[in-house]
Design an enzyme around this catalytic site. Structure first.
Site, short mmCIF file in Angstrom:
data_model
loop_
_atom_site.label_atom_id
_atom_site.label_comp_id
_atom_site.label_asym_id
_atom_site.label_seq_id
_atom_site.Cartn_x
_atom_site.Cartn_y
_atom_site.Cartn_z
N TYR A 123 0.82 -1.21 0.00
CA TYR A 123 0.00 0.00 0.00
C TYR A 123 0.85 1.27 0.00
O TYR A 123 0.32 2.37 -0.01
CB TYR A 123 -0.94 0.02 1.21
CG TYR A 123 -2.02 -1.02 1.13
CD1 TYR A 123 -1.70 -2.36 1.22
CD2 TYR A 123 -3.35 -0.67 0.97
CE1 TYR A 123 -2.67 -3.34 1.14
CE2 TYR A 123 -4.33 -1.65 0.90
CZ TYR A 123 -3.99 -2.97 0.99
OH TYR A 123 -4.95 -3.93 0.92
N LYS A 177 4.23 -14.50 5.57
CA LYS A 177 4.50 -15.44 4.49
C LYS A 177 6.02 -15.49 4.29
O LYS A 177 6.53 -15.35 3.17
CB LYS A 177 3.74 -14.96 3.22
CG LYS A 177 3.63 -15.96 2.11
CD LYS A 177 2.68 -17.10 2.35
CE LYS A 177 2.78 -18.10 1.21
NZ LYS A 177 2.07 -19.34 1.43
N ASP A 210 -1.72 -18.12 4.31
CA ASP A 210 -2.74 -18.96 3.67
C ASP A 210 -3.39 -19.90 4.68
O ASP A 210 -4.61 -20.08 4.69
CB ASP A 210 -2.16 -19.72 2.47
CG ASP A 210 -0.77 -20.27 2.69
OD1 ASP A 210 -0.20 -20.06 3.78
OD2 ASP A 210 -0.24 -20.92 1.77
N ASP A 234 -5.81 -6.76 5.57
CA ASP A 234 -6.99 -6.31 4.84
C ASP A 234 -7.87 -7.52 4.49
O ASP A 234 -9.08 -7.55 4.74
CB ASP A 234 -6.52 -5.60 3.55
CG ASP A 234 -7.61 -4.85 2.83
OD1 ASP A 234 -8.78 -4.92 3.26
OD2 ASP A 234 -7.31 -4.19 1.82
N ASP A 238 -11.56 -9.20 6.44
CA ASP A 238 -12.84 -9.42 5.76
C ASP A 238 -13.34 -10.86 5.97
O ASP A 238 -14.54 -11.09 6.09
CB ASP A 238 -12.72 -9.14 4.25
CG ASP A 238 -13.04 -7.68 3.90
OD1 ASP A 238 -12.72 -6.80 4.72
OD2 ASP A 238 -13.63 -7.43 2.83
MG MG Z 1 -10.75 -4.02 2.93
#
Ligand code: MG
Ligand code: NAI
Length: 344
Positions: A123, A177, A210, A234, A238
């Protein structure tokens, strides 16, 4: 002390849910000064800037920001940058706290928090185009400084949470990761584990991103505090929010050393925008998190406001009125009116 909150509605349902939030703020805490500013895709189309300087200045002059949603296009637009990513960086609100709690009566109960690093990773916006547009290099930034402070924020939060529940030990899960992104996530992993080693009262574990996604979908009750980098956080948050009733209920706080910014996890929801059916509960829970933060800074009465607001939201979740995402037929304003009546 005069406390000022900057309200930035943004795009789509951002305006609808922040209107609800502002009504509740005005009723519960008329002593707070609310100032309004613009940002987002709509703002970009009108003024050529998604985050105008006037908005940035107003945010920096305020104590905290309440943000609705920005509707960023998923294709490159010259001159456009996501205003919320820029705002998080400008305010240096480095710890994005995303709690998920299962609805009352769900067993086993889920009560977890994703602590997402909020200022770097992919980001950071460092992308370059090569080979006439056939190759794009996106840089992923990880620093020891940001990894240290996010791990510390997670550890402090885990400690606070454990203090309120004597039966369950605090657990922090470091998600990375590093088996593939060996240098970047290697640095994040090493740094986070070093910081956590200084908190012997916390159980610390690590999971690959993962596997963490699978476990989060399958056995969410095993998690307490998850700490991870920006993009993984992020996505994982969710997944987590499904266990709390979905995006319409998911709130987040971005906390820095100076400022705090509160925003629902959801976006501008163009499919339902303008219909007065967006669930305002995520945004209203953001107001409760704002009151918590103000209470932590010693502002009188705010702990009480947070408690009253959360109690009202809990009753509404049990008994309605519910917007369509929760299976009901209520409007955004119906839910808001009920909250206003309950906290009056
Ligand atoms: Mg989001
Ligand atoms: P979204 O979160 O806006 O919507 C996803 C789905 O959840 C939609 O079906 C929507 O109707 C539903 N939903 C979301 N919030 C709801 C609410 N409060 N009540 C009831 N239903 C709700 O994600 P989507 O559609 O992928 O993205 C739309 C735009 O929002 C994009 O431009 C994206 O870039 C932006 N976005 C902005 C975010 C932010 O400002 N922090 C976060 C996520 C997306």
């Amino acid at each position: 002390m005069a406390v000022q909150i900057c309200i930035i509605a943004g795009d789509g349902i951002g305006g609808e849910v922040l209107d609800a939030a502002a009504q509740v703020l005005r009723q519960l805490s008329p002593e707070l000064t609310l100032v309004y500013a613009e940002a987002g895709w709509q703002t970009f189309q009108e003024y050529g800037e998604a985050l105008p300087d006037t908005t940035l200045h107003l945010a920096l002059q305020s104590d905290a920001v309440l943000f609705g949603a920005s509707g960023s296009p998923s294709f490159p637009v010259p001159g456009y940058r996501s205003p919320i990513v820029a705002l998080r960086k400008a305010l240096d609100v480095y710890a994005n706290i995303r709690p998920t709690r299962s609805l009352a009566g769900t067993t086993p109960a889920v009560d977890l928090v994703v602590v997402r690093e909020n200022t770097e990773d992919v980001y950071a916006g460092r992308e370059r185009i090569e080979d006439g547009g056939n190759t794009v290099i996106t840089e992923r930034v990880v620093t020891r400084r940001a990894s240290t402070r996010i791990a510390r924020a997670a550890a402090e939060l885990a400690r606070q949470r454990a203090a309120t529940r004597p039966t369950r030990r605090a657990r922090v899960t470091v998600v990375h990761k590093a088996n593939v992104i060996r240098e970047g996530d290697g640095l994040f992993r090493r740094t986070a584990l070093e910081v956590l080693a200084t908190y012997p009262e916390l159980d610390t574990e690590e999971l690959l991103a993962d596997v963490a996604a699978m476990r989060l979908a399958q056995s969410p009750a095993r998690f307490d505090v998850i700490v991870t980098t920006n993009l993984f956080g992020d996505i994982l948050s969710d997944i987590a929010c499904i266990h709390g009733g979905g995006l319409g209920l998911a709130s987040s706080a971005s906390i820095g050393d100076e400022y705090a910014l509160f925003e629902p996890v959801h976006g501008s929801a163009p499919d339902i925008a303008g219909k007065n059916i967006a669930n305002p509960i995520a945004a209203l829970d953001c107001v409760a998190m704002l009151y918590d933060w103000l209470a932590g800074h010693g502002l009188p009465h705010t702990a009480q406001y947070a408690h009253r607001l959360r109690a009202a939201l809990a009753v509404i979740l049990r008994e309605g009125p519910h917007t369509p995402d929760l299976g009901g037929t209520a409007t955004t304003q119906d839910v808001t009116a009920q909250v206003l009546a309950m906290v009056a």
